[in-house]
Design an enzyme around this catalytic site. Structure first.
Site, PDB file in Angstrom:
ATOM      1  N   ASP A  51      50.087  39.837  39.727  1.00  0.00           N
ATOM      2  CA  ASP A  51      50.574  38.474  39.521  1.00  0.00           C
ATOM      3  C   ASP A  51      51.167  38.295  38.128  1.00  0.00           C
ATOM      4  O   ASP A  51      51.062  39.174  37.268  1.00  0.00           O
ATOM      5  CB  ASP A  51      49.445  37.462  39.779  1.00  0.00           C
ATOM      6  N   HIS A  96      39.157  33.338  43.884  1.00  0.00           N
ATOM      7  CA  HIS A  96      40.532  33.832  44.056  1.00  0.00           C
ATOM      8  C   HIS A  96      40.618  35.324  43.742  1.00  0.00           C
ATOM      9  O   HIS A  96      39.875  35.848  42.917  1.00  0.00           O
ATOM     10  CB  HIS A  96      41.550  33.012  43.260  1.00  0.00           C
TER      11      HIS A  96
HETATM   12  P1  PGA Z   1      38.847  37.128  34.373  1.00  0.00           P
HETATM   13  O1  PGA Z   1      39.727  36.533  35.555  1.00  0.00           O
HETATM   14  O2  PGA Z   1      38.863  38.607  34.568  1.00  0.00           O
HETATM   15  O3  PGA Z   1      39.567  36.743  33.103  1.00  0.00           O
HETATM   16  O4  PGA Z   1      37.502  36.540  34.506  1.00  0.00           O
HETATM   17  C1  PGA Z   1      39.540  37.045  36.843  1.00  0.00           C
HETATM   18  C2  PGA Z   1      40.505  36.370  37.775  1.00  0.00           C
HETATM   19  O5  PGA Z   1      40.895  35.223  37.543  1.00  0.00           O
HETATM   20  O6  PGA Z   1      40.867  37.003  38.791  1.00  0.00           O
END
Ligand code: PGA
Length: 256
Positions: A63, A134
């Site tokens: 993404d 998500h």
């Molecule tokens: P993070 O985010 O690794 O910064 O906790 C994970 C995500 O949003 O998929």
């Protein structure tokens, strides 16, 4: 799903790094799907320390934020070069990250899907998980058949990611993300989650019903998923003792 629980993010990430290292040794021209955020950082540090050959590897990132200048320190383009690619011999032309400044976003998204297909599909997709479940930026109620497309972030995700920006207002509202359907086509999914604030999302994803309300739960329908957790992220799992027992009793040829 195979649940692997270790004491720390670093030790859980070493397991994930060994899985990727084996893949690159077995198939030097592997196609890797990569993720950003704080979660994959110890994995990328472990991979860098292994000094693997990335010369034939192709990568596709999950993404990207829409609308940030490409060189902005918080784009996923900047993140990937800073935290992984510049420490490897990956060829810049083999790196694919959605372009958050594409003039025609729907067209760019379908071209991204076509590039993944043309490359032969993703061998291992690395995933983090949001506190809302998500994967990629497929927020709750994303279609479980979705493909690469524009998404609007939830307020929760923007609040979670405000720590990387000056304030929540500076977090872009829109992103391009591979869809759940795209992720489900990877030959293996490698999900990492660390910290107690991920415990609920992980418990729902692993042991709850399959529901777009927790997009990561779709992975229950995928045949090859490894979930690497630290102890705090595993605290919501009802069957943690069973997963530990399975891990401790693997046949030698299955040990990572
Ligand atoms: P993070 O985010 O690794 O910064 O906790 C994970 C995500 O949003 O998929």
């Amino acid at each position: 799903m195979e649940i692997i629980i270790r004491d720390t993010p670093e030790s859980a990430s070493v397991v994930a790094a060994r899985i990727i290292a084996k893949q690159l040794r077995d198939k030097p021209d592997s196609i890797l799907g990569l993720a950003t955020g704080s979660t994959p950082l110890p994995l990328y540090r472990a991979l860098i320390a292994m000094d693997l050959d990335w010369g034939k590897v192709t990568t596709f990132n999950l993404d990207e934020y829409i609308g940030l200048p490409r060189e902005h320190p918080q784009t996923y383009h900047s993140f990937m070069w800073e935290n992984l690619f510049r420490h490897t011999n990956v060829r810049p032309e083999s790196v694919h990250i959605p372009d958050g400044n594409a003039a025609d976003i729907p067209r760019h998204c379908s071209e991204y899907e076509e590039q993944i297909r043309a490359a032969g599909g993703i061998d291992i997709q690395v995933l983090g998980i949001g506190t809302d479940g998500h994967i990629g930026f497929n927020e709750p109620t994303s279609s479980l058949a979705s493909r690469t497309r524009i998404k609007t972030l939830t307020r929760q995700t923007r609040a979670d990611n405000a720590r990387f920006f000056g304030s929540e207002d500076e977090v872009p509202k829109h992103v391009i993300t591979m869809g759940i359907g795209t992720i489900m086509e990877a030959r293996m999914n490698l999900l990492l989650a660390f910290g107690e604030n991920k415990a609920r999302a992980i418990a729902e994803a692993v042991e709850g019903p399959v529901t777009s309300f927790n997009p990561a739960s779709a992975l229950q329908m995928h045949p090859v998923v490894k979930v690497c957790l630290d102890e705090p992220a595993a605290t919501g799992l009802k069957r943690a003792d069973y997963y530990r027992w399975v891990d401790a009793n693997k046949p030698a040829w299955q040990v990572f």
